[in-house]
Design a protein around this motif. Structure first.
Motif, PDB file in Angstrom:
ATOM      1  N   ASN A  70       2.713  13.356  -1.456  1.00 49.66           N
ATOM      2  CA  ASN A  70       2.640  12.466  -0.294  1.00 49.66           C
ATOM      3  C   ASN A  70       1.385  11.590  -0.336  1.00 49.66           C
ATOM      4  O   ASN A  70       0.456  11.769   0.454  1.00 49.66           O
ATOM      5  CB  ASN A  70       2.676  13.300   0.993  1.00 49.66           C
ATOM      6  CG  ASN A  70       2.838  12.442   2.232  1.00 49.66           C
ATOM      7  OD1 ASN A  70       2.839  11.198   2.144  1.00 49.66           O
ATOM      8  ND2 ASN A  70       2.940  13.077   3.388  1.00 49.66           N
ATOM      9  N   PRO A  71       1.341  10.636  -1.271  1.00 45.99           N
ATOM     10  CA  PRO A  71       0.109   9.848  -1.428  1.00 45.99           C
ATOM     11  C   PRO A  71      -0.287   9.061  -0.179  1.00 45.99           C
ATOM     12  O   PRO A  71      -1.484   8.942   0.128  1.00 45.99           O
ATOM     13  CB  PRO A  71       0.421   8.916  -2.603  1.00 45.99           C
ATOM     14  CG  PRO A  71       1.903   8.932  -2.766  1.00 45.99           C
ATOM     15  CD  PRO A  71       2.367  10.250  -2.266  1.00 45.99           C
ATOM     16  N   LEU A  72       0.685   8.543   0.555  1.00 47.82           N
ATOM     17  CA  LEU A  72       0.365   7.693   1.709  1.00 47.82           C
ATOM     18  C   LEU A  72      -0.590   8.392   2.682  1.00 47.82           C
ATOM     19  O   LEU A  72      -1.525   7.792   3.208  1.00 47.82           O
ATOM     20  CB  LEU A  72       1.660   7.263   2.420  1.00 47.82           C
ATOM     21  CG  LEU A  72       1.496   6.348   3.635  1.00 47.82           C
ATOM     22  CD1 LEU A  72       0.728   5.077   3.278  1.00 47.82           C
ATOM     23  CD2 LEU A  72       2.857   5.987   4.229  1.00 47.82           C
ATOM     24  N   LYS A  73      -0.347   9.683   2.862  1.00 45.65           N
ATOM     25  CA  LYS A  73      -1.157  10.472   3.788  1.00 45.65           C
ATOM     26  C   LYS A  73      -2.644  10.498   3.392  1.00 45.65           C
ATOM     27  O   LYS A  73      -3.516  10.712   4.242  1.00 45.65           O
ATOM     28  CB  LYS A  73      -0.586  11.895   3.792  1.00 45.65           C
ATOM     29  CG  LYS A  73      -1.185  12.841   4.767  1.00 45.65           C
ATOM     30  CD  LYS A  73      -0.431  14.152   4.739  1.00 45.65           C
ATOM     31  CE  LYS A  73      -1.228  15.229   5.466  1.00 45.65           C
ATOM     32  NZ  LYS A  73      -0.714  16.567   5.147  1.00 45.65           N
ATOM     33  N   SER A  92       7.132   9.652  -5.948  1.00 49.34           N
ATOM     34  CA  SER A  92       6.633  10.526  -4.880  1.00 49.34           C
ATOM     35  C   SER A  92       7.496  10.340  -3.642  1.00 49.34           C
ATOM     36  O   SER A  92       8.360   9.469  -3.606  1.00 49.34           O
ATOM     37  CB  SER A  92       5.174  10.180  -4.559  1.00 49.34           C
ATOM     38  OG  SER A  92       5.120   8.951  -3.851  1.00 49.34           O
ATOM     39  N   SER A  93       7.239  11.128  -2.585  1.00 44.41           N
ATOM     40  CA  SER A  93       8.102  10.989  -1.417  1.00 44.41           C
ATOM     41  C   SER A  93       7.588   9.967  -0.404  1.00 44.41           C
ATOM     42  O   SER A  93       8.247   9.693   0.586  1.00 44.41           O
ATOM     43  CB  SER A  93       8.354  12.348  -0.765  1.00 44.41           C
ATOM     44  OG  SER A  93       7.139  12.981  -0.535  1.00 44.41           O
ATOM     45  N   SER A  94       6.423   9.364  -0.660  1.00 47.49           N
ATOM     46  CA  SER A  94       5.934   8.321   0.262  1.00 47.49           C
ATOM     47  C   SER A  94       6.701   7.020   0.054  1.00 47.49           C
ATOM     48  O   SER A  94       7.170   6.749  -1.054  1.00 47.49           O
ATOM     49  CB  SER A  94       4.448   8.045   0.016  1.00 47.49           C
ATOM     50  OG  SER A  94       3.670   9.164   0.302  1.00 47.49           O
ATOM     51  N   ASP A  95       6.777   6.223   1.103  1.00 49.71           N
ATOM     52  CA  ASP A  95       7.402   4.905   0.988  1.00 49.71           C
ATOM     53  C   ASP A  95       6.533   4.029   0.068  1.00 49.71           C
ATOM     54  O   ASP A  95       5.327   3.867   0.312  1.00 49.71           O
ATOM     55  CB  ASP A  95       7.517   4.276   2.384  1.00 49.71           C
ATOM     56  CG  ASP A  95       8.162   2.911   2.318  1.00 49.71           C
ATOM     57  OD1 ASP A  95       9.400   2.854   2.278  1.00 49.71           O
ATOM     58  OD2 ASP A  95       7.415   1.895   2.266  1.00 49.71           O
ATOM     59  N   ARG A 101       0.825  -1.256   0.263  1.00 50.26           N
ATOM     60  CA  ARG A 101       0.130  -2.078   1.265  1.00 50.26           C
ATOM     61  C   ARG A 101      -1.133  -1.389   1.759  1.00 50.26           C
ATOM     62  O   ARG A 101      -2.166  -2.039   1.965  1.00 50.26           O
ATOM     63  CB  ARG A 101       1.069  -2.344   2.450  1.00 50.26           C
ATOM     64  CG  ARG A 101       2.205  -3.279   2.082  1.00 50.26           C
ATOM     65  CD  ARG A 101       2.158  -4.572   2.899  1.00 50.26           C
ATOM     66  NE  ARG A 101       2.810  -5.668   2.188  1.00 50.26           N
ATOM     67  CZ  ARG A 101       4.111  -5.960   2.277  1.00 50.26           C
ATOM     68  NH1 ARG A 101       4.890  -5.257   3.060  1.00 50.26           N
ATOM     69  NH2 ARG A 101       4.611  -6.986   1.609  1.00 50.26           N
ATOM     70  N   ALA A 102      -1.060  -0.070   1.951  1.00 49.71           N
ATOM     71  CA  ALA A 102      -2.233   0.668   2.450  1.00 49.71           C
ATOM     72  C   ALA A 102      -3.400   0.534   1.474  1.00 49.71           C
ATOM     73  O   ALA A 102      -4.554   0.362   1.882  1.00 49.71           O
ATOM     74  CB  ALA A 102      -1.878   2.138   2.669  1.00 49.71           C
ATOM     75  N   ILE A 103      -3.095   0.586   0.183  1.00 49.51           N
ATOM     76  CA  ILE A 103      -4.168   0.463  -0.825  1.00 49.51           C
ATOM     77  C   ILE A 103      -4.686  -0.975  -0.848  1.00 49.51           C
ATOM     78  O   ILE A 103      -5.896  -1.224  -0.863  1.00 49.51           O
ATOM     79  CB  ILE A 103      -3.667   0.881  -2.226  1.00 49.51           C
ATOM     80  CG1 ILE A 103      -3.150   2.320  -2.205  1.00 49.51           C
ATOM     81  CG2 ILE A 103      -4.788   0.736  -3.256  1.00 49.51           C
ATOM     82  CD1 ILE A 103      -2.413   2.756  -3.474  1.00 49.51           C
ATOM     83  N   GLN A 104      -3.764  -1.927  -0.822  1.00 51.24           N
ATOM     84  CA  GLN A 104      -4.174  -3.336  -0.850  1.00 51.24           C
ATOM     85  C   GLN A 104      -5.016  -3.680   0.367  1.00 51.24           C
ATOM     86  O   GLN A 104      -6.021  -4.387   0.265  1.00 51.24           O
ATOM     87  CB  GLN A 104      -2.936  -4.234  -0.929  1.00 51.24           C
ATOM     88  CG  GLN A 104      -2.221  -4.136  -2.272  1.00 51.24           C
ATOM     89  CD  GLN A 104      -0.930  -4.928  -2.309  1.00 51.24           C
ATOM     90  OE1 GLN A 104      -0.260  -5.095  -1.283  1.00 51.24           O
ATOM     91  NE2 GLN A 104      -0.547  -5.392  -3.496  1.00 51.24           N
ATOM     92  N   GLU A 105      -4.628  -3.159   1.516  1.00 51.07           N
ATOM     93  CA  GLU A 105      -5.389  -3.449   2.742  1.00 51.07           C
ATOM     94  C   GLU A 105      -6.783  -2.835   2.707  1.00 51.07           C
ATOM     95  O   GLU A 105      -7.701  -3.307   3.374  1.00 51.07           O
ATOM     96  CB  GLU A 105      -4.605  -2.976   3.974  1.00 51.07           C
ATOM     97  CG  GLU A 105      -3.572  -4.017   4.390  1.00 51.07           C
ATOM     98  CD  GLU A 105      -2.465  -3.460   5.276  1.00 51.07           C
ATOM     99  OE1 GLU A 105      -2.681  -2.398   5.896  1.00 51.07           O
ATOM    100  OE2 GLU A 105      -1.391  -4.090   5.340  1.00 51.07           O
ATOM    101  N   ALA A 106      -6.945  -1.789   1.903  1.00 43.62           N
ATOM    102  CA  ALA A 106      -8.277  -1.196   1.741  1.00 43.62           C
ATOM    103  C   ALA A 106      -9.164  -2.060   0.847  1.00 43.62           C
ATOM    104  O   ALA A 106     -10.354  -1.794   0.689  1.00 43.62           O
ATOM    105  CB  ALA A 106      -8.157   0.212   1.159  1.00 43.62           C
ATOM    106  N   GLY A 107      -8.570  -3.095   0.242  1.00 47.21           N
ATOM    107  CA  GLY A 107      -9.355  -4.057  -0.528  1.00 47.21           C
ATOM    108  C   GLY A 107      -9.646  -3.641  -1.959  1.00 47.21           C
ATOM    109  O   GLY A 107     -10.589  -4.150  -2.567  1.00 47.21           O
ATOM    110  N   ILE A 112       1.081   1.088  -9.197  1.00 44.85           N
ATOM    111  CA  ILE A 112       2.311   1.864  -9.025  1.00 44.85           C
ATOM    112  C   ILE A 112       2.564   2.577 -10.353  1.00 44.85           C
ATOM    113  O   ILE A 112       2.740   1.923 -11.389  1.00 44.85           O
ATOM    114  CB  ILE A 112       3.515   0.964  -8.681  1.00 44.85           C
ATOM    115  CG1 ILE A 112       3.227   0.146  -7.413  1.00 44.85           C
ATOM    116  CG2 ILE A 112       4.780   1.799  -8.508  1.00 44.85           C
ATOM    117  CD1 ILE A 112       4.330  -0.848  -7.060  1.00 44.85           C
ATOM    118  N   ALA A 113       2.555   3.916 -10.305  1.00 43.36           N
ATOM    119  CA  ALA A 113       2.745   4.705 -11.527  1.00 43.36           C
ATOM    120  C   ALA A 113       4.213   5.066 -11.686  1.00 43.36           C
ATOM    121  O   ALA A 113       4.907   5.336 -10.706  1.00 43.36           O
ATOM    122  CB  ALA A 113       1.885   5.961 -11.469  1.00 43.36           C
TER     123      ALA A 113
END
Ligand code: DX5
Ligand code: ZN
Length: 217
Positions: A70-73, A92-95, A101-107, A112-113
């Protein structure tokens, strides 16, 4: 010339700061940090507290590869702990879009593996979301262990993805990870990879700087 990220997974983990120093002196561009949760892969490695401790020990970018269910978490926590690049698995089971987007928004650069059995065609709808600093990580071994033999059947996938990126005029990077040495690294570069992860070959080399030179091509 390819960029090189050195995986510390098979290094002496009791002396991670010294390994980071060896990586620095080798001339590699980044330090590759493999996170395993015992669920997405059948193995455990290290996670957030070790990353927080390692972060101040090196000025190299830390390239975090999440092999977790669950990487998104965990994205914001890995960013806070010091990840400079962050990749997660499409299996993985995350969207996937939300996680990207969460990683990109962190700058920071997002990756994507893709595991060896997943076709690169699944990436088609995702490619337009990639910025030039982002990357696709094509696994050249099954994720979960360092020191495995390179899977040559991934080479046509590298070429296919390079072609897809070219056709869509997208300049994201192609990273490869697993069983990379001077010979397999050259094959991957020829197929279109421009970012090589190497663990046992690089850290096991008598002269890691020479290993990095050979990997770069
Ligand atoms: C495998 C890891 C790789 C691995 C690379 O699950 O993602 O990063 O540590 O190590 P070598 O280069 O030894 O295959
Ligand atoms: Zn990795």
């Amino acid at each position: 010339m390819a960029m090189i990220s050195a995986s510390v997974l098979n290094g002496d983990l009791a002396h991670l700061a010294e390994t980071a120093q060896t990586v620095r002196e080798s001339g590699a561009d980044a330090l590759h940090y493999d996170v395993m949760d015992g669920m997405f892969v059948d193995n455990l490695s290290f996670g957030l507290p070790v990353l927080s401790s390692l972060r101040p020990c090196t000025d190299l970018p830390v390239d975090v590869h999440l092999m977790i269910q669950n990487p998104l978490k965990f994205i914001s926590r890995f960013v806070k702990a010091g990840a400079d690049l962050l990749s997660f698995h499409i299996e993985s089971s995350s969207d996937t879009v939300q996680t990207l987007r969460a990683i990109q928004e962190a700058g920071i650069p997002a990756g994507i593996a893709v595991s060896p059995d997943t076709p690169v065609s699944v990436l088609n709808p995702l490619l337009p979301l990639l910025r030039p600093q982002d990357f696709i990580l094509l696994m050249t071994v099954y994720p979960g262990l360092g020191g495995q033999a390179f899977l040559p059947q991934v080479l046509p996938k590298i070429a296919e993805l390079r072609q897809m990126l070219r056709a869509a005029d997208i300049s994201a990077h192609i990273q490869v990870d697993g069983g990379i040495n001077d010979r397999t690294g050259a094959q991957c570069r020829e197929a279109g990879a421009d970012y090589l992860v190497a663990g046992s070959y690089l850290l096991g080399a008598e002269d890691p700087a020479e290993a990095v030179r050979l990997l770069r091509g």
